[in-house]
Scaffold this motif. Structure first.
Motif, mmCIF file in Angstrom:
data_model
loop_
_atom_site.group_PDB
_atom_site.id
_atom_site.type_symbol
_atom_site.label_atom_id
_atom_site.label_comp_id
_atom_site.label_asym_id
_atom_site.label_seq_id
_atom_site.Cartn_x
_atom_site.Cartn_y
_atom_site.Cartn_z
ATOM 1 N N GLU A 100 0.819 -1.206 0.000
ATOM 2 C CA GLU A 100 0.000 0.000 0.000
ATOM 3 C C GLU A 100 0.859 1.264 0.000
ATOM 4 O O GLU A 100 0.534 2.257 -0.649
ATOM 5 N N GLN A 101 1.972 1.228 0.734
ATOM 6 C CA GLN A 101 2.822 2.405 0.873
ATOM 7 C C GLN A 101 3.912 2.497 -0.200
ATOM 8 O O GLN A 101 4.476 3.574 -0.403
ATOM 9 N N ASN A 102 4.195 1.394 -0.876
ATOM 10 C CA ASN A 102 5.362 1.380 -1.771
ATOM 11 C C ASN A 102 5.037 1.113 -3.235
ATOM 12 O O ASN A 102 5.955 1.085 -4.068
ATOM 13 N N THR A 103 3.762 0.926 -3.567
ATOM 14 C CA THR A 103 3.403 0.627 -4.954
ATOM 15 C C THR A 103 3.750 1.766 -5.898
ATOM 16 O O THR A 103 4.358 1.556 -6.953
ATOM 17 N N THR A 104 3.406 2.988 -5.523
ATOM 18 C CA THR A 104 3.640 4.138 -6.408
ATOM 19 C C THR A 104 5.118 4.310 -6.715
ATOM 20 O O THR A 104 5.515 4.490 -7.881
ATOM 21 N N ASN A 105 5.953 4.232 -5.689
ATOM 22 C CA ASN A 105 7.396 4.389 -5.895
ATOM 23 C C ASN A 105 7.953 3.305 -6.803
ATOM 24 O O ASN A 105 8.796 3.571 -7.673
ATOM 25 N N LEU A 106 7.477 2.077 -6.609
ATOM 26 C CA LEU A 106 7.987 0.972 -7.417
ATOM 27 C C LEU A 106 7.522 1.096 -8.867
ATOM 28 O O LEU A 106 8.286 0.819 -9.799
ATOM 29 N N ILE A 107 6.280 1.535 -9.071
ATOM 30 C CA ILE A 107 5.778 1.736 -10.434
ATOM 31 C C ILE A 107 6.604 2.794 -11.156
ATOM 32 O O ILE A 107 6.990 2.624 -12.320
ATOM 33 N N GLU A 108 6.878 3.899 -10.470
ATOM 34 C CA GLU A 108 7.641 4.980 -11.088
ATOM 35 C C GLU A 108 9.055 4.519 -11.442
ATOM 36 O O GLU A 108 9.561 4.817 -12.523
ATOM 37 N N TRP A 109 9.694 3.784 -10.529
ATOM 38 C CA TRP A 109 11.057 3.314 -10.796
ATOM 39 C C TRP A 109 11.079 2.311 -11.947
ATOM 40 O O TRP A 109 11.885 2.427 -12.877
ATOM 41 N N ALA A 110 10.193 1.304 -11.904
ATOM 42 C CA ALA A 110 10.206 0.241 -12.916
ATOM 43 C C ALA A 110 9.801 0.745 -14.291
ATOM 44 O O ALA A 110 10.167 0.144 -15.309
ATOM 45 N N SER A 111 9.065 1.864 -14.352
ATOM 46 C CA SER A 111 8.595 2.388 -15.633
ATOM 47 C C SER A 111 9.640 3.248 -16.326
ATOM 48 O O SER A 111 9.450 3.647 -17.476
ATOM 49 N N GLN A 112 10.739 3.530 -15.659
ATOM 50 C CA GLN A 112 11.740 4.445 -16.212
ATOM 51 C C GLN A 112 12.526 3.852 -17.373
ATOM 52 O O GLN A 112 13.067 4.600 -18.190
ATOM 53 N N GLY A 113 12.617 2.541 -17.443
ATOM 54 C CA GLY A 113 13.388 1.948 -18.532
ATOM 55 C C GLY A 113 13.211 0.447 -18.595
ATOM 56 O O GLY A 113 12.738 -0.183 -17.644
ATOM 57 N N HIS A 114 13.602 -0.113 -19.736
ATOM 58 C CA HIS A 114 13.463 -1.549 -19.947
ATOM 59 C C HIS A 114 14.281 -2.346 -18.941
ATOM 60 O O HIS A 114 13.835 -3.392 -18.456
ATOM 61 N N SER A 115 15.485 -1.863 -18.626
ATOM 62 C CA SER A 115 16.338 -2.611 -17.700
ATOM 63 C C SER A 115 15.716 -2.675 -16.309
ATOM 64 O O SER A 115 15.793 -3.709 -15.635
ATOM 65 N N LEU A 137 1.150 -5.792 -13.260
ATOM 66 C CA LEU A 137 1.931 -6.786 -12.531
ATOM 67 C C LEU A 137 1.841 -6.588 -11.017
ATOM 68 O O LEU A 137 1.811 -7.569 -10.255
ATOM 69 N N LEU A 138 1.772 -5.333 -10.569
ATOM 70 C CA LEU A 138 1.900 -5.046 -9.145
ATOM 71 C C LEU A 138 0.574 -4.922 -8.392
ATOM 72 O O LEU A 138 0.493 -5.300 -7.218
ATOM 73 N N LEU A 139 -0.447 -4.402 -9.024
ATOM 74 C CA LEU A 139 -1.689 -4.116 -8.292
ATOM 75 C C LEU A 139 -2.318 -5.345 -7.631
ATOM 76 O O LEU A 139 -2.878 -5.225 -6.528
ATOM 77 N N PRO A 140 -2.261 -6.540 -8.247
ATOM 78 C CA PRO A 140 -2.840 -7.709 -7.552
ATOM 79 C C PRO A 140 -2.202 -7.990 -6.193
ATOM 80 O O PRO A 140 -2.847 -8.577 -5.320
ATOM 81 N N TRP A 141 -0.951 -7.569 -5.994
ATOM 82 C CA TRP A 141 -0.291 -7.823 -4.715
ATOM 83 C C TRP A 141 -0.953 -7.040 -3.579
ATOM 84 O O TRP A 141 -0.820 -7.411 -2.407
ATOM 85 N N LEU A 142 -1.688 -5.983 -3.920
ATOM 86 C CA LEU A 142 -2.375 -5.211 -2.894
ATOM 87 C C LEU A 142 -3.487 -6.002 -2.225
ATOM 88 O O LEU A 142 -3.877 -5.726 -1.097
ATOM 89 N N ALA A 143 -4.010 -7.003 -2.958
ATOM 90 C CA ALA A 143 -5.110 -7.807 -2.428
ATOM 91 C C ALA A 143 -4.643 -9.102 -1.798
ATOM 92 O O ALA A 143 -5.466 -9.941 -1.420
#
Length: 296
Positions: A179-194, A285-291
């Motif tokens: 709940e607290q870390n989804t946004t940060n992880l989405i922003e980081w993972a979306s920055q590039g293919h690597s 990929l990440l949102l299902p982990w919230l449930a």
């Protein structure tokens, strides 16, 4: 060196040319970014094969063969793959093509049918630990990287790099408190293919770890399990507790959740090779982990 020695000496003219990248009979196809610089994470596009096709009909200059190496060939776009297929159907005289792939099923069946497949055995964990130690990686970190690499020296070395290793902490923080870390992880993972590829790799390692534990859940408690992700045990235990495994019906639901996540991550492997909106894929990929555990 004898004439039967197949190992490079590193000293002769041919070796020096290969080491300096000046061998005219060897061409490695590597991804390029928009500015023409090498980008090890992006796809292999048709433009990178046009130079090769322009040389069709010309044989080797200094040796008996011209070598074309296509590492990670599963990253070829559809157009690039079709271009390579045409060359493989009628290969120029004296040309040898070497294609490597982590997963051969991601290559076109028609390309696989025109190649001789050589399956390489995974390296033993002890060998990987030794190689990492010789590269200056400390023992505990080397052991974890070797375990997660599943026999691949490339994966073990990449994971041991300080940047990749530090990003695991971000992923474990997400696992503990999505709940607290989804946004940060989405922003980081979306920055590039690597970044996105690293996220998929690590989530696969984690879900596979939890699936293995669930198969042995009747004989070992979570805290006593030999987790491959030893540096993230606290996060894994926090995640598992969300399923309230004191209830007998929660165990199969937990395992079903982890299997679903693993299957989704496996499908994303092919999606990573396509033009896509990274942020939408990461969210999916990440949102299902919230449930996790809320219905169990």
């Amino acid at each position: 060196k004898t004439k039967y020695d197949v190992h490079p000496c590193g000293e002769c003219s041919s070796c020096r040319k290969m080491l300096s990248g000046a061998c005219v009979d060897f061409h490695e196809v590597t991804p390029k970014d928009k500015d023409g610089d090498e980008d090890q994470a992006s796809s292999l596009k048709i433009d990178q094969f046009r130079e090769i096709k322009s040389l069709l009909g010309f044989g080797a200059h200094e040796g008996p063969f011209k070598i074309i190496l296509i590492p990670n060939a599963e990253r070829m776009t559809q157009q690039a793959a079709n271009s390579v297929l045409k060359m493989l159907e009628e290969p120029p005289r004296g040309w040898l093509f070497f294609l490597t792939a982590n997963d051969a099923s991601l290559l076109l069946p028609t390309i696989r049918s025109r190649c001789q497949t050589v399956s390489l055995k995974p390296l033993p964990k002890e060998t990987l630990v030794s190689l990492l130690a010789s590269a200056g990686v400390e023992q505990q970190k080397a052991s974890i990287c070797a375990e997660l690499a599943q026999g691949s020296w490339g994966k073990a070395f990449k994971l041991a790099e300080s940047e990749a290793w530090s990003k695991r902490k971000i992923i474990f923080n997400f696992l503990s408190d999505p709940e607290q870390n989804t946004t940060n992880l989405i922003e980081w993972a979306s920055q590039g293919h690597s970044n996105l590829s690293l996220l998929v790799d690590q989530l696969e390692n984690i879900t596979h770890d939890m699936i293995r534990w669930s198969l042995a859940a009747g004989t070992t408690k979570p805290e006593n399990h030999g987790w491959a992700n030893a540096d993230g045990v606290d996060a894994i235990l926090t995640h598992i507790k969300k399923f309230d495994l004191r209830k007998p019906e929660s165990r199969p639901k937990a395992m079903a959740f982890w299997v679903e996540r693993a299957e989704r991550l496996a499908r994303s492997r092919k999606e990573l090779l396509l033009p896509l909106n990274r942020k939408l894929l990461v969210q999916d990929l990440l949102l299902p982990w919230l449930a996790a555990g809320k219905n169990g």
